[in-house]
Scaffold this motif. Structure first.
Motif, PDB file in Angstrom:
ATOM      1  N   GLN A  26      -5.120  12.302 -18.906  1.00  0.00           N
ATOM      2  CA  GLN A  26      -4.358  11.322 -18.140  1.00  0.00           C
ATOM      3  C   GLN A  26      -3.684  10.294 -19.041  1.00  0.00           C
ATOM      4  O   GLN A  26      -2.542   9.902 -18.819  1.00  0.00           O
ATOM      5  N   GLU A  83     -10.881  16.597 -20.748  1.00  0.00           N
ATOM      6  CA  GLU A  83     -10.367  16.186 -19.438  1.00  0.00           C
ATOM      7  C   GLU A  83     -10.178  14.675 -19.332  1.00  0.00           C
ATOM      8  O   GLU A  83      -9.313  14.203 -18.583  1.00  0.00           O
ATOM      9  N   THR A  87      -4.910  15.931 -13.812  1.00  0.00           N
ATOM     10  CA  THR A  87      -5.956  16.626 -14.565  1.00  0.00           C
ATOM     11  C   THR A  87      -6.636  17.685 -13.723  1.00  0.00           C
ATOM     12  O   THR A  87      -6.906  18.799 -14.182  1.00  0.00           O
ATOM     13  N   HIS A  88      -6.933  17.349 -12.451  1.00  0.00           N
ATOM     14  CA  HIS A  88      -7.632  18.275 -11.552  1.00  0.00           C
ATOM     15  C   HIS A  88      -6.795  18.437 -10.281  1.00  0.00           C
ATOM     16  O   HIS A  88      -6.818  17.568  -9.404  1.00  0.00           O
ATOM     17  N   GLU A  92      -5.654  11.630  -7.970  1.00  0.00           N
ATOM     18  CA  GLU A  92      -6.987  12.198  -7.756  1.00  0.00           C
ATOM     19  C   GLU A  92      -7.955  11.215  -7.114  1.00  0.00           C
ATOM     20  O   GLU A  92      -9.059  11.607  -6.713  1.00  0.00           O
ATOM     21  N   ASP A 122      -7.196  20.363  -7.772  1.00  0.00           N
ATOM     22  CA  ASP A 122      -7.998  20.455  -6.544  1.00  0.00           C
ATOM     23  C   ASP A 122      -8.371  19.069  -6.014  1.00  0.00           C
ATOM     24  O   ASP A 122      -8.367  18.831  -4.795  1.00  0.00           O
ATOM     25  N   LYS A 123      -8.643  18.132  -6.901  1.00  0.00           N
ATOM     26  CA  LYS A 123      -8.979  16.773  -6.465  1.00  0.00           C
ATOM     27  C   LYS A 123      -7.757  16.077  -5.857  1.00  0.00           C
ATOM     28  O   LYS A 123      -7.879  15.357  -4.865  1.00  0.00           O
ATOM     29  N   GLU A 172     -17.636  17.505 -21.504  1.00  0.00           N
ATOM     30  CA  GLU A 172     -16.285  17.597 -20.961  1.00  0.00           C
ATOM     31  C   GLU A 172     -15.789  19.029 -20.952  1.00  0.00           C
ATOM     32  O   GLU A 172     -16.116  19.829 -21.830  1.00  0.00           O
ATOM     33  N   GLN A 173     -14.965  19.318 -19.960  1.00  0.00           N
ATOM     34  CA  GLN A 173     -14.235  20.574 -19.950  1.00  0.00           C
ATOM     35  C   GLN A 173     -12.883  20.366 -20.618  1.00  0.00           C
ATOM     36  O   GLN A 173     -12.319  19.278 -20.556  1.00  0.00           O
ATOM     37  N   VAL A 192      -8.938  20.949 -20.645  1.00  0.00           N
ATOM     38  CA  VAL A 192      -7.881  21.177 -19.652  1.00  0.00           C
ATOM     39  C   VAL A 192      -6.560  21.328 -20.376  1.00  0.00           C
ATOM     40  O   VAL A 192      -6.416  20.947 -21.539  1.00  0.00           O
TER      41      VAL A 192
END
Length: 255
Positions: A23, A19, A151-152, A129, A154-155, A7-8, A10
């Motif tokens: 959520q 990550e 969380t993301h 996302e 960009d998504k 996992e990254q 965040v």
């Protein structure tokens, strides 16, 4: 099973979390404040959030004619933006409210029923996302004070592009970076002291509001967010600062 070692980390406010954890933590925040969310928005912004949302819907300019217009309001929660869209447009405007928090959507459904708008709304418990809608099915997309909680980012932006029809408009209202000297210091002091204290009085718990303030500070600056929107494929991306950059409205078009 996901290997958590892959996992990254965040941002969750000023903390770093896995990550897959974020959520659930965000959901917990909004489940705690759902019933008093609108009241807190009035108190935190001295009512300015109403003017900001009016500006957002004015930029969307939903049609008044007989043509159908299908709109998606993501992180739509209690319906503040969605109901403005319905009232600003003609009788064939329809809005889908999508929110990952069932508690927030429940408040929105109550308001829609009270205001006589239930027949023009659909409600979907959904993650920004991974939206549960077909490609190219909406004419407009708004997200107000929600994208910084995903969380993301960009998504979420890629999903916004996917569900919009060609010619559809993306609009995001979000807290941003103050660009007026001295106002930034005053705003910081107000945010980190007054807002959590008021949150504790009104909702019984100031911690969710401390997270919300911290999440504003970790959100990309106006130009950086503009670049992310362009990277998602949107054209003619612009932004407009309101109240000295306390918030900004970003706009883009699906081509």
């Amino acid at each position: 099973m996901t290997d958590k070692t892959d996992e990254q980390d965040v941002a969750f406010g000023f903390r770093r979390v896995g990550e897959t954890e974020k959520q659930g933590l965000v959901n917990e925040v909004f489940s705690k404040v759902a019933e008093r969310y609108d009241q807190m928005n009035d108190l935190m912004s001295a009512g300015l959030h109403r003017l900001w949302k009016d500006d957002l819907v004015s930029m969307l300019n939903p049609p008044h004619g007989q043509g159908a217009f299908s709109h998606l309001d993501v992180a739509g929660g209690t319906g503040d933006v969605a109901f403005r869209v319905l009232r600003a447009g003609g009788p064939n405007v329809r809005v889908t409210l999508a929110d990952i928090s069932p508690e927030m959507l429940g408040e929105g459904r109550k308001r829609a029923e009270t205001d006589g708008l239930l027949g023009r709304c659909a409600f979907s418990v959904a993650n920004a996302e991974a939206l549960p809608f077909p490609d190219k099915c909406f004419d407009g997309y708004t997200i107000a004070f929600g994208i910084r909680n995903v969380t993301h980012i960009d998504k979420a932006l890629a999903e916004a592009y996917r569900v919009l029809r060609p010619g559809g408009r993306f609009l995001c209202l979000e807290f941003s970076q103050v660009d007026v000297p001295l106002l930034d210091g005053i705003y910081d002091a107000y945010s980190f002291t007054v807002i959590p204290a008021v949150g504790k009085v009104v909702t019984g718990d100031g911690q969710p509001y401390r997270y919300l303030v911290e999440s504003i500070r970790t959100f990309p600056r106006q130009d950086d967010f503009k670049s992310l929107i362009e990277d998602a494929g949107f054209a003619n991306v612009t932004y407009r600062n309101l109240t000295g950059g306390v918030v900004a409205i970003h706009s883009g078009w699906r081509i």
